[in-house]
Design a protein around this motif. Structure first.
Motif, PDB file in Angstrom:
ATOM      1  N   HIS A 155       0.815  -1.216   0.000  1.00 42.58           N
ATOM      2  CA  HIS A 155       0.000   0.000   0.000  1.00 42.58           C
ATOM      3  C   HIS A 155       0.845   1.261   0.000  1.00 42.58           C
ATOM      4  O   HIS A 155       0.399   2.316   0.442  1.00 42.58           O
ATOM      5  N   ALA A 156       2.053   1.156  -0.529  1.00 43.38           N
ATOM      6  CA  ALA A 156       2.857   2.353  -0.741  1.00 43.38           C
ATOM      7  C   ALA A 156       2.188   3.171  -1.844  1.00 43.38           C
ATOM      8  O   ALA A 156       1.468   2.618  -2.687  1.00 43.38           O
ATOM      9  N   PRO A 157       2.405   4.487  -1.850  1.00 42.16           N
ATOM     10  CA  PRO A 157       1.803   5.309  -2.904  1.00 42.16           C
ATOM     11  C   PRO A 157       2.114   4.770  -4.293  1.00 42.16           C
ATOM     12  O   PRO A 157       3.257   4.451  -4.604  1.00 42.16           O
ATOM     13  N   ARG A 158       1.097   4.622  -5.090  1.00 45.83           N
ATOM     14  CA  ARG A 158       1.171   4.201  -6.494  1.00 45.83           C
ATOM     15  C   ARG A 158       1.523   2.742  -6.714  1.00 45.83           C
ATOM     16  O   ARG A 158       1.581   2.293  -7.845  1.00 45.83           O
ATOM     17  N   CYS A 159       1.782   1.960  -5.665  1.00 41.50           N
ATOM     18  CA  CYS A 159       2.138   0.557  -5.875  1.00 41.50           C
ATOM     19  C   CYS A 159       0.873  -0.291  -5.984  1.00 41.50           C
ATOM     20  O   CYS A 159      -0.116  -0.031  -5.309  1.00 41.50           O
ATOM     21  N   VAL A 160       0.918  -1.311  -6.830  1.00 39.26           N
ATOM     22  CA  VAL A 160      -0.238  -2.188  -7.035  1.00 39.26           C
ATOM     23  C   VAL A 160       0.157  -3.665  -6.892  1.00 39.26           C
ATOM     24  O   VAL A 160      -0.579  -4.547  -7.291  1.00 39.26           O
ATOM     25  N   PRO A 168       8.799 -10.155   9.975  1.00 38.59           N
ATOM     26  CA  PRO A 168       7.645  -9.617  10.697  1.00 38.59           C
ATOM     27  C   PRO A 168       7.394  -8.120  10.514  1.00 38.59           C
ATOM     28  O   PRO A 168       6.251  -7.680  10.538  1.00 38.59           O
ATOM     29  N   ARG A 169       8.442  -7.323  10.318  1.00 39.05           N
ATOM     30  CA  ARG A 169       8.247  -5.877  10.235  1.00 39.05           C
ATOM     31  C   ARG A 169       8.087  -5.376   8.799  1.00 39.05           C
ATOM     32  O   ARG A 169       7.941  -4.179   8.578  1.00 39.05           O
ATOM     33  N   GLN A 170       8.120  -6.262   7.830  1.00 36.54           N
ATOM     34  CA  GLN A 170       8.019  -5.842   6.429  1.00 36.54           C
ATOM     35  C   GLN A 170       6.624  -5.307   6.137  1.00 36.54           C
ATOM     36  O   GLN A 170       5.622  -5.973   6.389  1.00 36.54           O
ATOM     37  N   GLU A 171       6.554  -4.104   5.597  1.00 37.58           N
ATOM     38  CA  GLU A 171       5.278  -3.477   5.259  1.00 37.58           C
ATOM     39  C   GLU A 171       5.075  -3.275   3.768  1.00 37.58           C
ATOM     40  O   GLU A 171       3.949  -3.085   3.319  1.00 37.58           O
ATOM     41  N   TRP A 172       6.186  -3.258   2.996  1.00 38.15           N
ATOM     42  CA  TRP A 172       6.094  -2.944   1.576  1.00 38.15           C
ATOM     43  C   TRP A 172       6.787  -4.012   0.760  1.00 38.15           C
ATOM     44  O   TRP A 172       7.604  -4.766   1.271  1.00 38.15           O
ATOM     45  N   CYS A 173       6.497  -4.036  -0.532  1.00 47.05           N
ATOM     46  CA  CYS A 173       7.048  -5.088  -1.388  1.00 47.05           C
ATOM     47  C   CYS A 173       8.540  -4.933  -1.625  1.00 47.05           C
ATOM     48  O   CYS A 173       9.234  -5.921  -1.821  1.00 47.05           O
ATOM     49  N   LYS A 174       9.037  -3.711  -1.616  1.00 42.89           N
ATOM     50  CA  LYS A 174      10.468  -3.491  -1.840  1.00 42.89           C
ATOM     51  C   LYS A 174      10.878  -2.177  -1.175  1.00 42.89           C
ATOM     52  O   LYS A 174      10.027  -1.343  -0.852  1.00 42.89           O
ATOM     53  N   PRO A 175      12.172  -1.966  -0.967  1.00 37.52           N
ATOM     54  CA  PRO A 175      12.627  -0.764  -0.273  1.00 37.52           C
ATOM     55  C   PRO A 175      12.171   0.544  -0.924  1.00 37.52           C
ATOM     56  O   PRO A 175      11.858   1.507  -0.215  1.00 37.52           O
ATOM     57  N   ALA A 176      12.112   0.597  -2.243  1.00 35.94           N
ATOM     58  CA  ALA A 176      11.681   1.830  -2.910  1.00 35.94           C
ATOM     59  C   ALA A 176      10.262   2.207  -2.495  1.00 35.94           C
ATOM     60  O   ALA A 176       9.945   3.395  -2.336  1.00 35.94           O
ATOM     61  N   CYS A 177       9.402   1.206  -2.304  1.00 38.75           N
ATOM     62  CA  CYS A 177       8.032   1.491  -1.868  1.00 38.75           C
ATOM     63  C   CYS A 177       8.036   2.020  -0.434  1.00 38.75           C
ATOM     64  O   CYS A 177       7.272   2.926  -0.096  1.00 38.75           O
ATOM     65  N   GLY A 178       8.886   1.463   0.414  1.00 43.73           N
ATOM     66  CA  GLY A 178       9.007   1.961   1.776  1.00 43.73           C
ATOM     67  C   GLY A 178       9.457   3.404   1.783  1.00 43.73           C
ATOM     68  O   GLY A 178       8.937   4.234   2.547  1.00 43.73           O
TER      69      GLY A 178
END
Length: 199
Positions: A155-160, A168-178
């Motif tokens: 749910h990073a901006p513009r990511c689909v 456990p702490r991962q929130e995004w698909c890749k570091p750029a999205c974070g």
């Protein structure tokens, strides 16, 4: 074409990821024409595969079913923004997946090396496999396997994208999205005080 095993059940995730952020605020689709499907299939499933319009339509429909089931798998979290407004109904997605998976009958083959555990390989009964059947069986293996519990929508901006949560702490698909998410939060925090001063 190979039949999905636990090792390549993520083929379904790879297919879902053919819908992605285009780098300019929109959504890109790697499967817009037969050439795109040919390139993707040769890289992921079948080196000699060449797609036509019928194969493209079938794989795109199957991908829509897989993404609908991914959206169900990530509940109660929101689905990918690319799908939120146009998800295939879950019963239709399940029916399509099962129907397509049954197109090519498979037979189990037992392999048991001297110093290893027995392994079952599934092969097409007639020696030729249907691309969509392989993909559907991969999706079934993925959805029924342990990785489904770690499936998330980014749910990073513009990511689909959908992704497998690796820690456990991962929130995004890749570091750029974070990074994009942190920058967006920073701008949002600093914009609100300025907006309130202007009122």
């Amino acid at each position: 074409m190979q039949d999905p095993t636990n090792d390549d059940a993520r083929l379904a995730l790879d297919l879902a990821l053919t819908i992605r952020h285009d780098g300019h605020g929109g959504v890109a689709d790697d499967l817009t024409d037969p050439a795109g499907l040919t390139t993707w299939a040769q890289a992921h499933v079948a080196p000699g595969f060449v797609a036509g319009d019928a194969e493209l339509a079938a794989v795109r429909e199957l991908r829509a079913a897989i993404r609908a089931l991914f959206a169900r798998a990530v509940r109660p979290a929101a689905p990918s923004p690319a799908d939120a407004a146009r998800l295939m109904p879950v019963p239709d997605a399940v029916n399509l997946l099962n129907t397509v998976a049954a197109r090519t009958p498979t037979i189990p083959l037992l392999h048991w090396a001297e110093d290893a555990q027995p392994v079952v390989e599934h092969r097409a009964a007639d020696g030729a496999d249907d691309l969509t059947a392989v993909l559907a069986r991969a999706a079934i293996a993925f959805l029924a396997g342990p990785d489904r519990e770690r499936l998330r929508a980014c749910h990073a901006p513009r990511c689909v994208r959908y992704f497998i949560k690796e820690h456990p702490r991962q929130e995004w698909c890749k570091p750029a999205c974070g990074n994009r998410a942190r920058v967006a939060r920073h701008h949002e925090r600093h914009r609100k005080p300025a907006d309130s001063l202007g009122e």
